[in-house]
Structure formats: C-alpha cells, structure tokens
Design an enzyme around this catalytic site. Structure first.
Site, PDB file in Angstrom:
ATOM      1  N   PHE A 147       0.807  -1.220   0.000  1.00 35.34           N
ATOM      2  CA  PHE A 147       0.000   0.000   0.000  1.00 35.34           C
ATOM      3  C   PHE A 147       0.842   1.273   0.000  1.00 35.34           C
ATOM      4  CE2 PHE A 147       0.917  -0.148   4.552  1.00 35.34           C
ATOM      5  CZ  PHE A 147       1.075   1.198   4.843  1.00 35.34           C
ATOM      6  N   LYS A 171      -1.216  -6.965  -9.236  1.00 31.78           N
ATOM      7  CA  LYS A 171      -2.179  -7.141  -8.125  1.00 31.78           C
ATOM      8  C   LYS A 171      -1.785  -6.080  -7.089  1.00 31.78           C
ATOM      9  CE  LYS A 171      -3.045  -8.316  -4.465  1.00 31.78           C
ATOM     10  NZ  LYS A 171      -3.460  -7.285  -3.467  1.00 31.78           N
ATOM     11  N   GLU A 174      -5.030  -3.719  -1.926  1.00 33.18           N
ATOM     12  CA  GLU A 174      -6.474  -3.478  -1.903  1.00 33.18           C
ATOM     13  C   GLU A 174      -6.817  -2.242  -1.058  1.00 33.18           C
ATOM     14  OE1 GLU A 174      -4.674  -5.762  -0.488  1.00 33.18           O
ATOM     15  OE2 GLU A 174      -5.697  -6.891   1.089  1.00 33.18           O
ATOM     16  N   ARG A 175      -5.795  -1.674  -0.377  1.00 34.04           N
ATOM     17  CA  ARG A 175      -6.095  -0.502   0.465  1.00 34.04           C
ATOM     18  C   ARG A 175      -6.079   0.794  -0.331  1.00 34.04           C
ATOM     19  NH1 ARG A 175      -1.919  -2.185   4.967  1.00 34.04           N
ATOM     20  NH2 ARG A 175      -2.743  -4.229   5.473  1.00 34.04           N
ATOM     21  N   SER A 224       5.341  -6.988   3.249  1.00 36.36           N
ATOM     22  CA  SER A 224       5.893  -7.304   4.570  1.00 36.36           C
ATOM     23  C   SER A 224       6.651  -8.640   4.531  1.00 36.36           C
ATOM     24  CB  SER A 224       4.760  -7.369   5.592  1.00 36.36           C
ATOM     25  OG  SER A 224       3.850  -8.365   5.200  1.00 36.36           O
ATOM     26  N   CYS A 279       9.522   1.900   3.246  1.00 36.57           N
ATOM     27  CA  CYS A 279      10.410   0.767   3.528  1.00 36.57           C
ATOM     28  C   CYS A 279      11.833   1.243   3.749  1.00 36.57           C
ATOM     29  CB  CYS A 279      10.380  -0.219   2.380  1.00 36.57           C
ATOM     30  SG  CYS A 279      10.789   0.572   0.834  1.00 36.57           S
ATOM     31  N   GLU A 378       9.152  -4.310  13.098  1.00 44.36           N
ATOM     32  CA  GLU A 378       8.914  -3.223  12.145  1.00 44.36           C
ATOM     33  C   GLU A 378       7.591  -2.569  12.536  1.00 44.36           C
ATOM     34  OE1 GLU A 378       7.679  -4.107   8.061  1.00 44.36           O
ATOM     35  OE2 GLU A 378       8.890  -2.423   7.354  1.00 44.36           O
TER      36      GLU A 378
HETATM   37  P1  NAD Z   1       1.536  -6.636   2.985  1.00 43.21           P
HETATM   38  O1  NAD Z   1       2.562  -7.682   3.027  1.00 43.21           O
HETATM   39  O2  NAD Z   1       0.434  -6.656   3.972  1.00 43.21           O
HETATM   40  O3  NAD Z   1       0.817  -6.625   1.535  1.00 43.21           O
HETATM   41  C1  NAD Z   1       1.563  -6.638   0.333  1.00 43.21           C
HETATM   42  C2  NAD Z   1       0.733  -7.332  -0.745  1.00 43.21           C
HETATM   43  O4  NAD Z   1       0.499  -8.687  -0.353  1.00 43.21           O
HETATM   44  C3  NAD Z   1      -0.631  -6.690  -0.977  1.00 43.21           C
HETATM   45  O5  NAD Z   1      -0.894  -6.678  -2.350  1.00 43.21           O
HETATM   46  C4  NAD Z   1      -1.586  -7.617  -0.218  1.00 43.21           C
HETATM   47  O6  NAD Z   1      -2.859  -7.692  -0.819  1.00 43.21           O
HETATM   48  C5  NAD Z   1      -0.892  -8.966  -0.303  1.00 43.21           C
HETATM   49  N1  NAD Z   1      -1.129  -9.799   0.895  1.00 43.21           N
HETATM   50  C6  NAD Z   1      -1.341  -9.374   2.167  1.00 43.21           C
HETATM   51  N2  NAD Z   1      -1.461 -10.429   3.010  1.00 43.21           N
HETATM   52  C7  NAD Z   1      -1.316 -11.543   2.256  1.00 43.21           C
HETATM   53  C8  NAD Z   1      -1.328 -12.940   2.541  1.00 43.21           C
HETATM   54  N3  NAD Z   1      -1.526 -13.396   3.774  1.00 43.21           N
HETATM   55  N4  NAD Z   1      -1.145 -13.809   1.528  1.00 43.21           N
HETATM   56  C9  NAD Z   1      -0.945 -13.367   0.264  1.00 43.21           C
HETATM   57  N5  NAD Z   1      -0.926 -12.044  -0.059  1.00 43.21           N
HETATM   58  C10 NAD Z   1      -1.110 -11.140   0.906  1.00 43.21           C
HETATM   59  O7  NAD Z   1       2.309  -5.217   3.021  1.00 43.21           O
HETATM   60  P2  NAD Z   1       1.680  -3.764   3.129  1.00 43.21           P
HETATM   61  O8  NAD Z   1       1.148  -3.562   4.508  1.00 43.21           O
HETATM   62  O9  NAD Z   1       0.800  -3.482   1.969  1.00 43.21           O
HETATM   63  O10 NAD Z   1       2.997  -2.882   2.917  1.00 43.21           O
HETATM   64  C11 NAD Z   1       3.871  -2.535   3.962  1.00 43.21           C
HETATM   65  C12 NAD Z   1       5.028  -3.507   4.044  1.00 43.21           C
HETATM   66  O11 NAD Z   1       5.729  -3.531   2.805  1.00 43.21           O
HETATM   67  C13 NAD Z   1       6.074  -3.105   5.081  1.00 43.21           C
HETATM   68  O12 NAD Z   1       6.512  -4.257   5.731  1.00 43.21           O
HETATM   69  C14 NAD Z   1       7.195  -2.489   4.246  1.00 43.21           C
HETATM   70  O13 NAD Z   1       8.473  -2.534   4.835  1.00 43.21           O
HETATM   71  C15 NAD Z   1       7.131  -3.354   3.034  1.00 43.21           C
HETATM   72  N6  NAD Z   1       7.738  -2.702   1.882  1.00 43.21           N
HETATM   73  C16 NAD Z   1       8.966  -3.160   1.492  1.00 43.21           C
HETATM   74  C17 NAD Z   1       9.601  -2.553   0.420  1.00 43.21           C
HETATM   75  C18 NAD Z   1      10.941  -3.036  -0.038  1.00 43.21           C
HETATM   76  O14 NAD Z   1      11.391  -2.565  -1.052  1.00 43.21           O
HETATM   77  N7  NAD Z   1      11.598  -3.946   0.654  1.00 43.21           N
HETATM   78  C19 NAD Z   1       8.977  -1.491  -0.262  1.00 43.21           C
HETATM   79  C20 NAD Z   1       7.724  -1.065   0.171  1.00 43.21           C
HETATM   80  C21 NAD Z   1       7.115  -1.691   1.249  1.00 43.21           C
END
Ligand code: NAD
Length: 493
Positions: A147, A171, A174-175, A224, A279, A378
């Site tokens: 998101f 994909k 969704e937020r 994450s 991130c 985190e």
């Molecule tokens: P998230 O992991 O909750 O979601 C990321 C994606 O995965 C979304 O599209 C979501 O729909 C999907 N998803 C969520 N739960 C899932 C599950 N159980 N099974 C399959 N798919 C699932 O992350 P977020 O809250 O949207 O974003 C924040 C996180 O992303 C933080 O941890 C941040 O550090 C990380 N991030 C990392 C980088 C990097 O380059 N390393 C860059 C941006 C964000």
C-alpha cells in the site's frame, strides 16, 4: 460511492466479493474494490498469455518508442496520479508527486531497452563456428505490491517486464487500488496492446491463485516479510522465478563527529516523512558516544513545528496512517515502549486530533535497548528509536545482528569510519550522509536478510536478468569435409 473494477484485456471486469477503500485523512469510505476469485485470476492469466504471444514479436524499436510515450504520459499525469495517492494513502501531495517521479525514472531506464537487451557475438570460436547470445522474455509475469507506494512500486516492475517482451498482471494493494487503473489507462494510451498490462485486485485468494497458476512464469513481490516469505516459498515450489522484497528496520548510525544539524534534518524527514510508512524510513538512530545528547534536542525542536493533517492541504508535513487498525497498532507500540522503560522524549499520542482521520503524532524514544519490541519489530509508523552504543564496532554489531537488512546509513565526517561501515554492514543499500538511499533506476534496489527472498534485486540491470532468460546459439554455415565423422567431444579447435 466509486466502484473500482479489474482491468483484464483492456476491459473492466466486476467481482462478487468487495472491500472498502478509505480516505485515511477523513476516516471515510471512498470506494469499493473487488477481490478477485481464482477464476478471475485464471481469466487474466489466459488473456495475458494470448497477448504475450504477439507482444513478444513486436520489434524492440517499437517497444522502446512506446516507453518514451509512456514516460511523457506519466509526467503529464503526475498531479492526477498524486491526487489519487494522497486521497487513498494519506501521504502529502508533494510526497506523492515525488513518488510518481521516482517511478517514472524506471520508465526512463526502460527507454534504453535496445541497448540493454543486446547480446554478445563471438566470431570463429572454432573453425568456421560463431556464437551469439540473446535474452528472451519469460511469458506472463505477476507483480504484487504494497500500500505504501501505489504508483512507484508497480512502476518498479511493470515497465521493465513489459519492455523486455512479457505480459504483466498487477495485483495492487487493496487498500489504495485506484492509481493502478489510471496507470492502466496510461499504458493503453502509450500504445501497449490490450492484455499486456492487466490489473487484478484482491487479497490472499488472488495472490495465492497467481502463485499457483501454471502459466505465471515469474512473480515480483514487495510487502511485509511474512508475506514475502510465503510468496517466495509458494512461487518457488511451483517452479516460478521469484523475487520477494520484505519489510525493514533501517538503522542510521550517528558518529560524534557528524554535522548534527544535518543529522537532525535527515532523521526528521526520514523517520517521519510519509508518517514512517516507507520501507526506507530510518526507524532506529544508533548514537555513538554522546552524539544523541546533541541531535535529540534538535529533532525535538523540528517535531514541535511539524504540521500533521490532510495531505491535500498546503503546509501539511505529515499525513495519517493507512487504516484505523494500523494507527491503533502503532499507538500500541508507543505504549509498550513506555512500559518497557524507553524514554518518550516526544509522545505522538499527546497530539490533539480533530475528526475521524487515522492520525498519530510523531514519537521520539531515547534509551531504547535491543530487547524491546519497539526495537525488534517493524512498526511502520512515525516512531523513531534512539539506541546508544559506545563505539562504531558496537554500532555495526547491532545493525548486523538485526534480522532485517534493507538499508542502513552512517553520518560522519570521517572517511575511514564511512569506509568500514560501507564494507562491513549487512544491508543491501547503504547511505553515507544520505538517510534514505533509494538507488536511481540505473542501479537496482534490494535488501539483504529478511528484507529480500530471491537472488535478484528489483529494477535496473537486475530487472533485465530477472524478466528474461538467456539463450546461446552456436552456428556453423560451412560444414567440414572429413574422411570419417569425428566421434570426439569438440575441443574448439
Ligand atoms: P503486505 O505484506 O500486507 O501486503 C503486500 C501485498 O500482499 C498486498 O498486495 C496484499 O494484498 C498482499 N497480501 C497481504 N497479506 C497476504 C497474505 N496473507 N497472503 C498473500 N498475499 C497477501 O504489506 P503492506 O502492509 O501493503 O505494505 C507494507 C510492508 O511492505 C512493510 O513491511 C514495508 O516494509 C514493506 N515494503 C517493502 C519494500 C521493499 O522494497 N523492501 C517497499 C515497500 C514496502
């Protein structure tokens, strides 16, 4: 209320299951997003596979020209994209414009495609034998994005995947899903044929369907750490190429000789910009010696003048968090930090909040130790933890013991300290007097340890390798005349 749709083969597709999308500055629902079933995902993959068969044959020169047009369209629509980002994510409008700019850089890199895709050619490697190498696209590639950068992260992946000749399914989170559809419009207007860039919204159901679909060749994920690990393991077990970028706990080491005004400015923008939901945000300041005694009062001064509010209002420095639940989770960490004995120099919960927006003020903790939850986890919010250590060696030990390894920075005027830190730190991106070292698009982006699962970093030169596979052709046009067939294993003579 705005009804969001999937975009498959250039056409809008509706769904049965939905989730609400909020404006986090107002705390109100602004749209409904469909959550794809496995059948919708299958439809998208088939459509993309068909589109791939003709897209991969489109000339490299034409693909390059489309990337140039896309670049102009992204520039022209920067404010439109930024307004959508701020409305659904909450970050300030200026920050959102910056996000679009950083994504656009990857489109610019993709414009160099003909140069980047060139293979090698060696003449006469054996008598009358030549060798040349080429890189060819994989097929259908999926991108699953978080998101916190609803435009930049999709642009880290899609221009490179598409320019190299693949079809792509995004994909998005969704937020804050709406920006992905304006991106789809821009890709179409640039001349990318229907079915080459598709958007499928959804949650775990859609993600798992992509990870298991036999016709998805590669998966790029950013999000994450627990989900990154799940994506890596599932997609790899299904035989796919996968890069899964995870979470972070970025440390900034401050040496006693650093310019403390620069340190305070860097910490304020890096820890609290975008409400800490980056991130590459610095969430731990590691004070060597007495550095903290000098930078903490300066950070405190800066926090007193930060304006927290709606990111669309002029003069706002920091917006809300993404959801009410996330705001409460971050606020819970502040509570636990106080209970664990850290010193709350500034407590974000003291900030008065008007309205229903998901706001939380900035928090600054001193005297944090490595066994506290606020150090280990985190938090992904506007919370900065200061840990005090006596030496650079102990600072390095702390950073290197941390399970995350996205980025790390050192602030110092001592070149030897900077050199030792850059060489020894176990993180993928290092800043020397730079707090958020997000590499430009002609380098690649990626962390170490629990911040990346897979071998390849994202965008830049590593993206060419990730989104293509190599082939080497050995050819001979004048066949030798021999008394008897040579039964030996060729030695290249
Ligand atoms: P998230 O992991 O909750 O979601 C990321 C994606 O995965 C979304 O599209 C979501 O729909 C999907 N998803 C969520 N739960 C899932 C599950 N159980 N099974 C399959 N798919 C699932 O992350 P977020 O809250 O949207 O974003 C924040 C996180 O992303 C933080 O941890 C941040 O550090 C990380 N991030 C990392 C980088 C990097 O380059 N390393 C860059 C941006 C964000």
């Amino acid at each position: 209320m705005h009804e969001i749709e999937h975009r498959i083969g250039g056409k809008p597709v509706t769904g049965a299951r939905h989730a609400d999308v909020y404006n986090p500055a107002l705390g109100t629902v602004v749209a409904r997003v469909p959550l794809a079933s496995a059948e919708v995902v299958d439809d998208a993959v088939r459509t993309a596979q068909t589109a791939f068969e003709s897209w991969r044959r489109v000339s490299v020169a034409k693909r390059q020209r489309i990337m140039f047009t896309l670049r102009d369209l992204v520039v022209r629509h920067t404010d439109d994209l930024a307004r959508i980002i701020t409305t659904e994510h909450g970050k300030t409008f200026d920050d959102a414009r910056g996000e679009v700019g950083r994504g656009m850089e990857v489109v610019e890199y993709a414009c160099a495609l003909p140069e980047l895709l060139k293979g090698d050619h060696s003449l006469n490697v054996a008598t009358d034998v030549d060798i040349h190498s080429m890189r060819q696209p994989l097929g259908v590639c999926a991108g699953i994005t978080p998101f916190n950068f609803p435009v930049m992260v999709p642009l880290w992946m899609s221009p490179m995947a598409i320019a190299t000749g693949n079809a792509f399914i995004l994909k998005p989170s969704e937020r804050d899903p709406s920006a992905s559809l304006l991106l789809a419009d821009l890709f179409a207007e640039a001349g990318i044929p229907d079915g080459v860039f598709n958007v499928v919204h959804g949650d775990k159901v859609a993600v798992d369907a992509l990870l298991q679909h036999p016709d998805v060749a590669a998966v790029s994920f950013v999000g994450s750490t627990p989900v990154a690990k799940h994506v890596y393991e599932t997609a790899a077990a299904a035989g796919k190429r996968v890069q899964a970028l995870g979470g972070a706990k970025n440390h900034m080491v401050v040496m006693p000789d650093a310019d403390m005004v620069g340190v305070a400015d860097a910490l304020t923008s890096s820890a609290y910009g975008s409400a800490g939901e980056r991130c590459m945000a610095v969430s731990v300041a590691v004070s060597v010696g007495d550095a903290a005694d000098r930078f903490i009062p300066l950070v405190e001064q800066r926090l007193a003048s930060l304006s927290v509010g709606n990111g669309l209002d002029d003069g706002t420095d920091m917006g809300p968090l993404i959801t009410r639940e996330h705001r409460d989770r971050v606020s819970g960490y502040v509570e636990r930090g106080v209970e664990a004995g850290a010193t709350a120099v500034v407590d974000g919960r003291d900030m008065p909040v008007d309205g229903e927006g998901f706001f939380l003020g900035p928090t600054l903790f001193d005297n944090v130790s490595a066994d506290m939850d606020i150090y280990r986890d985190e938090i992904f919010g506007p919370v900065l933890a200061v840990v005090r250590v006596p030496s650079l060696e102990q600072a390095l030990e702390l950073v290197n013991d941390n399970p995350y390894g996205n980025g790390a920075a050192i602030f110092t005027e001592n070149g030897v300290a900077a050199n030792i830190f850059s060489a020894e730190v176990t993180a993928g991106m290092v800043g020397v007097n730079v707090p958020i070292p997000v590499p430009l698009s002609f380098y690649s982006f990626g962390g170490w340890k629990n911040s990346l699962f897979g071998d390849r970093h994202i965008y830049g030169p590593e993206a060419i390798a990730f989104y293509t596979r190599g082939k080497v052709v050995t050819s001979r046009w004048r066949l030798p005349r021999q008394a008897r067939p040579d039964m030996g294993f060729s030695t290249g003579s």
